[in-house]
Design an enzyme around this catalytic site. Structure first.
Site, PDB file in Angstrom:
ATOM      1  N   THR A  18       1.007   9.281   9.623  1.00 38.07           N
ATOM      2  CA  THR A  18       0.972   9.718  11.505  1.00 38.07           C
ATOM      3  C   THR A  18       1.787  10.763  11.304  1.00 38.07           C
ATOM      4  O   THR A  18       1.691  11.042  12.520  1.00 38.07           O
ATOM      5  CB  THR A  18       1.769   8.380  11.877  1.00 38.07           C
ATOM      6  OG1 THR A  18       1.041   6.997  10.431  1.00 38.07           O
ATOM      7  CG2 THR A  18       1.948   8.018  12.542  1.00 38.07           C
ATOM      8  N   THR A  94       3.592   5.578   6.333  1.00 38.61           N
ATOM      9  CA  THR A  94       3.668   4.614   5.460  1.00 38.61           C
ATOM     10  C   THR A  94       3.474   3.851   5.251  1.00 38.61           C
ATOM     11  O   THR A  94       4.186   2.709   4.375  1.00 38.61           O
ATOM     12  CB  THR A  94       4.806   3.812   7.136  1.00 38.61           C
ATOM     13  OG1 THR A  94       3.993   3.988   7.610  1.00 38.61           O
ATOM     14  CG2 THR A  94       5.267   5.044   7.547  1.00 38.61           C
ATOM     15  N   ASP A  95       1.784   3.825   5.392  1.00 36.79           N
ATOM     16  CA  ASP A  95       0.608   2.678   4.357  1.00 36.79           C
ATOM     17  C   ASP A  95       1.248   2.884   3.004  1.00 36.79           C
ATOM     18  O   ASP A  95       1.039   0.867   2.796  1.00 36.79           O
ATOM     19  CB  ASP A  95      -0.650   2.898   4.796  1.00 36.79           C
ATOM     20  CG  ASP A  95      -0.934   2.287   6.496  1.00 36.79           C
ATOM     21  OD1 ASP A  95       0.330   2.096   7.067  1.00 36.79           O
ATOM     22  OD2 ASP A  95      -2.016   2.162   6.813  1.00 36.79           O
TER      23      ASP A  95
END
Length: 341
Positions: A18, A94-95
């Site tokens: 992101t 971040t996942d």
């Protein structure tokens, strides 16, 4: 990529996520778009702190494979082969940051820090959080206090050791937490670092290099009311070389699971018992298909490692050709996060 930095510097390894993503008007989807240099330019760093940029990949972390995570680890090693590098920052989605950071920590054999960071808001958001997170991550990577701390995650002013950290919110700017140990330190928007003394670290696991062939299949199977061992059996039938059970409570399933766990272990397939609960260890207490029965069937406790990081450790151990008995020993050593961070 600037390969000519001959003064002390931080290496920025950009992998996507992101933090470098923008909206695609044609589809309306948000996708990784910017390179590391674009990201660096947005951070407003102190010009006296040199940063060398390496674009490793440009991928959303939800799409990463084990081979991709090994490639990131390989890039870290290459970056720190430069004696002028004081530390490395990895920008990452971040996942699955908790998996990649933990894998990097397991393999890290250098006193210089590796700092992971990312963003919850894309680069084209009116108020992106990526530039601030990157500025703070670079400050931590350059700080003397971060040496010998292994891999760290820096996010929204908080510093976490890799083992035990989890993504705790899908959209809040405070995306990460460690429900058992809490943050290891903090970093201000100006880059002032407060970080506790390094705790005891185990020796790194062997480095086998980036994946040159398909990585071994390892699956996570969830236990829940009404579940049985059929999905576990299906994973074994599909060629799974190892399984992590996302058990309930302090590590419980039911009799159907226990039967298939016994079959898996008899076939030489390690089964690791973790838990869906946010904090606390796995404990073999209950019968009737609970943790005591899973233990008797040959399942291995993940200790305090939650499913995502138990998966990373198990896949690495299988990739390294680790015997089943040694896998149990490694989980016993590394499952106590308060001692091994």
């Amino acid at each position: 990529m600037d390969t000519n930095v001959t003064t002390p510097h931080v290496v920025l390894l950009a992998t996507g996520g992101t933090i470098v993503s923008r909206n695609t008007p044609e589809s309306g989807a948000t996708l990784a778009a910017d390179g590391g240099s674009d990201l660096l330019a947005s951070a407003g760093l102190d010009p006296e702190l040199a940063v060398r940029v390496v674009d490793v990949m440009r991928t959303g972390s939800y799409a990463l494979s084990f081979a991709d995570m090994l490639e990131i680890c390989s890039s870290i090693r290459e970056a720190l082969a430069d004696e002028n590098a004081v530390g490395a920052v990895v920008t990452h989605g971040t996942d699955t940051m908790e998996e990649s950071a933990y894998l990097a920590d397991l393999l890290h054999n250098d006193e210089r820090p590796v700092v992971f960071t990312g963003a919850q808001r894309p680069a084209d958001h009116p108020d992106p959080d990526g530039p601030g997170n990157l500025k703070q991550a670079v400050a931590v990577a350059a700080s003397a206090g971060a040496r010998n701390q292994g891999a760290l995650i820096v996010f929204n002013g908080r510093i976490f050791r890799a083992a035990g950290v989890r993504k705790i919110h899908t959209s809040d700017l405070q995306a990460f937490g460690d429900p058992d140990a809490g943050p290891a330190g903090r970093v201000s928007p100006a880059g002032e670092v407060e970080l506790g003394t390094a705790t005891r670290r185990l020796a790194p696991l062997p480095w086998a290099g980036p994946a040159a062939s398909p990585a071994p299949r390892v699956d996570v199977i969830a236990c829940h009311p009404g579940a049985d061992g059929s999905l576990l059996a299906a994973a074994l039938e599909a060629g799974s070389r190892g399984v992590v059970l996302q058990a309930t409570g302090n590590g419980n399933a039911n009799r159907s699971f226990v039967a298939v766990v016994g079959q898996a272990v008899a076939a030489g397939v390690p089964v690791i018992v973790s838990t869906r609960v946010q904090a606390g260890p796995v404990m073999a207490v209950y019968g009737g298909g609970g943790g005591k029965d899973l233990e008797a069937a040959g399942a291995i406790s993940a200790g305090m490692l939650k499913p995502s990081q138990a998966l990373a450790l198990l896949q690495l151990l299988i990739w390294l050709g680790t015997p089943l008995a040694r896998i149990a020993e490694v989980f016993a050593e590394r499952g106590n996060l308060h001692q091994t961070n």
